[in-house]
Design a protein around this motif. Structure first.
Motif, PDB file in Angstrom:
ATOM      1  N   SER A 144       0.815  -1.221   0.000  1.00  0.00           N
ATOM      2  CA  SER A 144       0.000   0.000   0.000  1.00  0.00           C
ATOM      3  C   SER A 144       0.844   1.264   0.000  1.00  0.00           C
TER       4      SER A 144
ATOM      5  N   GLU B 234       1.229   3.686  -3.029  1.00  0.00           N
ATOM      6  CA  GLU B 234       0.285   4.768  -3.291  1.00  0.00           C
ATOM      7  C   GLU B 234       0.846   6.135  -2.924  1.00  0.00           C
TER       8      GLU B 234
ATOM      9  N   GLN C 153       1.800   8.768  -5.545  1.00  0.00           N
ATOM     10  CA  GLN C 153       0.788   9.632  -6.145  1.00  0.00           C
ATOM     11  C   GLN C 153       0.431  10.826  -5.250  1.00  0.00           C
ATOM     12  N   LEU C 154       1.081  10.896  -4.084  1.00  0.00           N
ATOM     13  CA  LEU C 154       0.769  11.964  -3.127  1.00  0.00           C
ATOM     14  C   LEU C 154       1.724  13.124  -3.327  1.00  0.00           C
TER      15      LEU C 154
ATOM     16  N   ALA D 255      -3.587   5.180   0.401  1.00  0.00           N
ATOM     17  CA  ALA D 255      -4.416   5.626  -0.721  1.00  0.00           C
ATOM     18  C   ALA D 255      -5.546   6.539  -0.262  1.00  0.00           C
TER      19      ALA D 255
ATOM     20  N   LYS E  52      -5.499  11.206   0.648  1.00  0.00           N
ATOM     21  CA  LYS E  52      -5.969  12.332  -0.151  1.00  0.00           C
ATOM     22  C   LYS E  52      -7.390  12.735   0.202  1.00  0.00           C
TER      23      LYS E  52
END
Length: 436
Positions: free
Chosen positions: A37, A40, A43-44, A197, A200
Motif C-alpha cells: 500500500s 500509493e 501519487q501523493l 491511498a 488524499k
C-alpha cells in the motif's frame, strides 16, 4: 500508523518465541498488504510553499495546532493560517506527527492530555524555526476533559495530570485552547489505521474547512471549560474543608503608658502583666530567671511605640516596598548610624591618645634604657594615614649622637610591594618587637 501498529503487534507476539521463527501466514499477509500500500504514496504531492501568497504581503499570521489520541496512538498536526490584504484566508500544512500510545495502556483522558503536551512542544519548536512573525497561536482538541483540566483554577490534581497541566500552562494560556468536534479534527486521522491511498480524501494535509473562512467565530471566540464530574474523576484530588481561626491582637496603646510617672514603674507594671500571663499558661517554663520578665517588658513597650509611630513604614517593609528617602524611619536609622560612627571615632581617638602613647612615655633621659637597634620592629607614625593603618617597619640603620644615644633611625617599610627607607626621629616610631 498502520505499519507501526502492525510492527508492535508482531514483535510482541515474537517475544514469546525465538526471533528467527517465521511469521504466521496471517501476519505475513498483513505485512505484505501494508508494504504494497505504500506504493500509493508516489501519487501523493505536497506543495512546497506553505501558502499560495507571499508571506510578506499578509497582514495576519496564525499557527493552528490540533491534537488527538486513542488507545492505539497519539497524533498532532500544525497549520499556518494567513490573512491577505483582501481579507482572504490561506492555510498551509506545516508538519504533523503520530506515535503509538505508551504501554502499559493509559486512560483516554491521560492520552489526550499527553497529545496536548506534545502539541505545545511542537508549537515551541515551530516558533523557534520559523523566521516570520506569528500574531497568534491556537490549539484545538476534541477532549472537553482536557480542556477542563487546562482551564481549571479551583481544584487540585494528582501528580500525573498536575505536571502536564503545569507544562502546558507554562507555554500557553487557557484562552488559546479551543474545542473541535472529532469529525472535523484532522489529528484524528493520525490515531487511526488510514491506508496510504485514503490520505488524499482526509483533511490531514489541508486542515479543517473553517480555517479557510475569512472570519470565523471558532477561531476568535473566547471559550471557558469547566471540569467534567470532578468528584468522580480519579485525577482530581478530593476537596477538603478547613476551618481557620483568626486571632487578632490589639496593641497595648501608648496612651496607657501616660498613667505612669517613670520608666521604672512602667516596666514593673508591664512585667507583672507578663508574669500573670505566664502563670495562667500551663506551658510555663519554671526554669526562667526571676527578672527576665522585666527585659521582656522593655521589649514589649519599645515594640508597641514603634508599631504606632512607624505603622506605615513597618507595613511597607512587610510588603517589601521601597522606603522613601525622606521617610522618618530612614532618618532614624541615619541618625543611629551617625551615632555609631561618632562612637567609633571617639574610641579610636582615645586609643591613639591614651593607650598607644604608653608604649612611648615622654620622659627625660633619667633612666638608662636600651637604644633602638638594627632589627627592631617598630610602628611608624604617619599623619597622612588613618589611625589604624600606620605601617609596620624594620629598623635598618641608627644615627647615635655624641652621648651614644640613638635619637634618629632609618626604617624600611613595604608599600604596594615596593620597599622604601625613611629616616625618622625616635619620637615618631613605636617599638613593637625588640631584636634583643
Amino acid at each position: 500508523m498502520q505499519g507501526k501498529a502492525l510492527l508492535r503487534q508482531i514483535t510482541t507476539e515474537q517475544e514469546q518465541s525465538d526471533w528467527d521463527v517465521p511469521l504466521p501466514e496471517e501476519k505475513k499477509m498483513q505485512w505484505k498488504l501494508w508494504k504494497d500500500s505504500l506504493l500509493e504514496l508516489e501519487q501523493l504531492n505536497i506543495p512546497r510553499p506553505y501558502v499560495s501568497v507571499s508571506l510578506s504581503a499578509t497582514k495576519r499570521r496564525e499557527i493552528c495546532i490540533f491534537s488527538d489520541a486513542s488507545t492505539m496512538a497519539i497524533a498532532y498536526v500544525a497549520y499556518l493560517r494567513v490573512i491577505d490584504t483582501e481579507g482572504q484566508s490561506h492555510v498551509g500544512f506545516l508538519m504533523g506527527k503520530s506515535k503509538l500510545a505508551p504501554r502499559p495502556a493509559h486512560t483516554v483522558p491521560r492520552l489526550e492530555l499527553c497529545a496536548a503536551v506534545l502539541a505545545v512542544e511542537m508549537a515551541d519548536m515551530i516558533t523557534t524555526e520559523l523566521d516570520i512573525e506569528i500574531h497568534a497561536m491556537n490549539f484545538y482538541t476534541d477532549s472537553k476533559i482536557v480542556l477542563g483540566y487546562i482551564h481549571n483554577a479551583s481544584r487540585r490534581f494528582y501528580t500525573y495530570v498536575a505536571n502536564r497541566v503545569t507544562h502546558i500552562r507554562k507555554s500557553t494560556c487557557p484562552e488559546q485552547w479551543h474545542h473541535i468536534s472529532t469529525d472535523k479534527n484532522p489529528a484524528d486521522h493520525g490515531t487511526r489505521l488510514v491506508p496510504a491511498a485514503a490520505l488524499k480524501q482526509t483533511n490531514w494535509f489541508v486542515g479543517p474547512s473553517f480555517l479557510r473562512k475569512p472570519e470565523t467565530k471558532e477561531t476568535t471566540q473566547v471559550e471557558t471549560f469547566e471540569l467534567i464530574e470532578p468528584d468522580q474523576d480519579k485525577e482530581v484530588r478530593p476537596q477538603v474543608t478547613v476551618c481557620r481561626t483568626i486571632v487578632t491582637r490589639d496593641s497595648l496603646g501608648t496612651h496607657r503608658f501616660e498613667r505612669f510617672s517613670s520608666w521604672k514603674s512602667l516596666t514593673r507594671a508591664i512585667g507583672k502583666l507578663i508574669c500573670l500571663a505566664r502563670s495562667s499558661c500551663r506551658a510555663t517554663n519554671t526554669d526562667q530567671r526571676s527578672n527576665d520578665h522585666l527585659e521582656q517588658a522593655k521589649v514589649t513597650i519599645i515594640r508597641c511605640v514603634q508599631q504606632e509611630v512607624f505603622k506605615e513604614e513597618i507595613q511597607g517593609l512587610l510588603k517589601k516596598e521601597e522606603i522613601s528617602q525622606h521617610n522618618s524611619l530612614k532618618d532614624l536609622y541615619a541618625k543611629q548610624w551617625k551615632q555609631v560612627q561618632s562612637l567609633a571615632d571617639i574610641f579610636w581617638k582615645r586609643w591613639r591618645q591614651e593607650y598607644l602613647v604608653i608604649f612611648q612615655p615622654c620622659k627625660k633621659w633619667q633612666d638608662d634604657k636600651p637604644n633602638l637597634q638594627v632589627g627592631d620592629v617598630v610602628l611608624l607614625k604617619d599623619s597622612q594615614a588613618h589611625r589604624n593603618e600606620w605601617p609596620i617597619g624594620l629598623i635598618v640603620g641608627t644615627d647615635p649622637s655624641s652621648d651614644a644615644r640613638v635619637r634618629k633611625v632609618e626604617v624600611r617599610i613595604v608599600r604596594q610591594g615596593i620597599p622604601k627607607v625613611y629616616a625618622r626621629p625616635i619620637s615618631e616610631v613605636v617599638l613593637l618587637l625588640s631584636k634583643g
